[in-house]
Design a protein around this motif. Structure first.
Motif, PDB file in Angstrom:
ATOM      1  N   VAL A 181       0.830  -1.210   0.000  1.00 30.43           N
ATOM      2  CA  VAL A 181       0.000   0.000   0.000  1.00 30.43           C
ATOM      3  C   VAL A 181       0.861   1.255   0.000  1.00 30.43           C
ATOM      4  CG1 VAL A 181      -1.660   1.345   1.348  1.00 30.43           C
ATOM      5  CG2 VAL A 181      -1.977  -1.115   1.087  1.00 30.43           C
ATOM      6  N   VAL A 182       1.894   1.260   0.832  1.00 25.41           N
ATOM      7  CA  VAL A 182       2.755   2.438   0.935  1.00 25.41           C
ATOM      8  C   VAL A 182       3.508   2.676  -0.365  1.00 25.41           C
ATOM      9  CG1 VAL A 182       4.827   3.333   2.079  1.00 25.41           C
ATOM     10  CG2 VAL A 182       2.968   2.377   3.438  1.00 25.41           C
ATOM     11  N   VAL A 212       2.627   1.774  -3.485  1.00 27.59           N
ATOM     12  CA  VAL A 212       1.715   2.228  -4.545  1.00 27.59           C
ATOM     13  C   VAL A 212       1.334   3.684  -4.322  1.00 27.59           C
ATOM     14  CG1 VAL A 212      -0.575   1.929  -5.541  1.00 27.59           C
ATOM     15  CG2 VAL A 212       0.832  -0.072  -5.044  1.00 27.59           C
ATOM     16  N   LEU A 213       0.868   4.002  -3.111  1.00 30.78           N
ATOM     17  CA  LEU A 213       0.462   5.375  -2.826  1.00 30.78           C
ATOM     18  C   LEU A 213       1.661   6.321  -2.874  1.00 30.78           C
ATOM     19  CD1 LEU A 213      -2.070   4.826   0.113  1.00 30.78           C
ATOM     20  CD2 LEU A 213      -2.556   5.156  -2.315  1.00 30.78           C
ATOM     21  N   GLY A 214       2.813   5.861  -2.391  1.00 32.26           N
ATOM     22  CA  GLY A 214       3.999   6.708  -2.397  1.00 32.26           C
ATOM     23  C   GLY A 214       4.445   7.064  -3.800  1.00 32.26           C
ATOM     24  N   VAL A 246       2.506   7.013  -6.544  1.00 28.21           N
ATOM     25  CA  VAL A 246       1.480   7.849  -7.179  1.00 28.21           C
ATOM     26  C   VAL A 246       1.683   9.308  -6.774  1.00 28.21           C
ATOM     27  CG1 VAL A 246      -0.987   8.373  -7.235  1.00 28.21           C
ATOM     28  CG2 VAL A 246      -0.225   6.010  -7.422  1.00 28.21           C
ATOM     29  N   LEU A 247       1.830   9.539  -5.472  1.00 29.22           N
ATOM     30  CA  LEU A 247       2.073  10.901  -4.993  1.00 29.22           C
ATOM     31  C   LEU A 247       3.441  11.401  -5.447  1.00 29.22           C
ATOM     32  CD1 LEU A 247       1.227  13.338  -3.332  1.00 29.22           C
ATOM     33  CD2 LEU A 247       2.050  12.164  -1.276  1.00 29.22           C
ATOM     34  N   THR A 251      -3.841   3.343  10.161  1.00 30.12           N
ATOM     35  CA  THR A 251      -4.041   4.497   9.282  1.00 30.12           C
ATOM     36  C   THR A 251      -2.899   5.496   9.426  1.00 30.12           C
ATOM     37  OG1 THR A 251      -6.437   4.237   9.515  1.00 30.12           O
ATOM     38  CG2 THR A 251      -5.636   6.340   8.643  1.00 30.12           C
ATOM     39  N   ILE A 288       0.098   4.200   7.568  1.00 26.51           N
ATOM     40  CA  ILE A 288      -0.027   4.371   6.120  1.00 26.51           C
ATOM     41  C   ILE A 288       0.242   5.821   5.737  1.00 26.51           C
ATOM     42  CG2 ILE A 288      -1.635   4.313   4.184  1.00 26.51           C
ATOM     43  CD1 ILE A 288      -2.976   1.917   5.497  1.00 26.51           C
ATOM     44  N   THR A 309       3.625   6.742   3.742  1.00 26.40           N
ATOM     45  CA  THR A 309       3.362   7.166   2.371  1.00 26.40           C
ATOM     46  C   THR A 309       3.921   8.552   2.097  1.00 26.40           C
ATOM     47  OG1 THR A 309       1.343   5.827   2.217  1.00 26.40           O
ATOM     48  CG2 THR A 309       1.549   7.684   0.696  1.00 26.40           C
ATOM     49  N   ALA A 323       6.913   9.185  -0.540  1.00 25.67           N
ATOM     50  CA  ALA A 323       6.609  10.010  -1.716  1.00 25.67           C
ATOM     51  C   ALA A 323       7.722  11.013  -1.993  1.00 25.67           C
ATOM     52  CB  ALA A 323       5.281  10.735  -1.512  1.00 25.67           C
TER      53      ALA A 323
END
Length: 287
Positions: free
Chosen positions: A85-86, A88-90, A92-93, A154, A157, A161, A165
């Motif tokens: 999760v980290v 993917v989100l990292g 993307v950002l 939460t 994450i 993240t 990023a």
């Protein structure tokens, strides 16, 4: 005038002499020092492995008992999920921040630079503790209490993240800058829009430069998730800590976590190798 054959040298009378070239004998280089060093290293390595295996203090039977226990596997599953999760989100950002950093708009460029500067200048532990205590600054957000809104998972994450990023932005920016300017100009001449140029022209070529550091970041993130144990997130490390706080078998339980980290990072390294080879097709780096 007659010439006596007695005055002619024997070699001349017999014709031209045979001059066979003597081939030099090839003598292999003796690498005595290298072989001696290799033997010494192997002996030291064998001694170290033997001392670990035969040392009863490591309690290998306890390691075997807890290696696949339910609590450890749950912690491992949360660690893997949190890492995915980290990352993917990292990224993307981070990709958004990299595009902002390369933008001609000075506001976007400076905001992105400031974000990257701030997040890379503070330790991840400080950031996590800050987010863990965010309720002291903002007790409510949109009428919802932050105590109920932000669970430890939460918070982990969000903190990881935002931290990843900042580094992902520099990785993506470096990959974009590695693409030849002529490629972008050719896409512009075809009338492709900015986003389409980025998606169809720039990023596919930039992946050759992005994948190696991204793979290293993935492995680093996997190991870095162990820091969330300080905010009571039951990852792999926190799970073994709960066990050895009860049984006082610290060393074997730490070995359980260590072996799992080694296994997973080894698998990720193999996957990274094949991904790098895929994106290196048609270049000197393909092998």
């Amino acid at each position: 005038m007659a010439v006596s054959t007695d005055t002619i040298p024997e070699s001349s009378a017999a014709g031209p002499a045979k001059t066979d070239a003597v081939q030099p004998r090839i003598v292999p280089v003796r690498r005595t020092g290298q072989w001696a060093a290799a033997v010494a290293v192997l002996l030291l390595l064998a001694g170290a492995v033997s001392s670990v295996v035969r040392n009863d203090a490591f309690q290998w039977d306890v390691v075997g008992d807890y290696f696949t226990s339910a609590s450890v596997l749950r912690g491992l599953g949360l660690t893997l999920w949190l890492t995915a999760v980290v990352m993917v989100l990292g990224f993307v950002l981070g990709t958004l921040l990299a595009v902002m950093r390369l933008s001609a708009n000075p506001v976007l460029r400076n905001v992105s630079w400031g974000y990257i500067w701030l997040l890379r200048s503070t330790p991840i532990l400080v950031q996590l503790l800050f987010w863990f205590n965010i309720g002291a600054l903002y007790p409510q957000i949109l009428g919802v209490k932050t105590v109920n809104l932000l669970s430890p998972v939460t918070i982990a994450i969000i903190g990881l993240t935002l931290h990843e990023a900042a580094y992902a932005a520099e990785v993506v920016r470096g990959g974009i800058l590695s693409v030849e300017r002529g490629q972008i100009e050719a896409a512009e001449s075809l009338g492709l829009g900015r986003l389409r140029r980025l998606r169809r022209i720039v990023l596919p070529q930039a992946m050759r430069s992005i994948v190696p550091p991204a793979g290293n970041m993935l492995i680093g993130t996997l190991k870095g998730t162990s820091i969330v144990s300080v905010i009571a997130v039951q990852d792999l490390l926190y799970s073994v800590q709960l066990v050895y706080h009860r049984t006082y078998q610290v060393v074997p339980l730490l070995l359980v976590a260590t072996i799992w980290y080694v296994v997973v990072t080894s698998l990720l390294s193999v996957g990274q190798h094949y991904v790098e080879r895929y994106y290196a097709r048609g270049t000197a780096g393909a092998r």
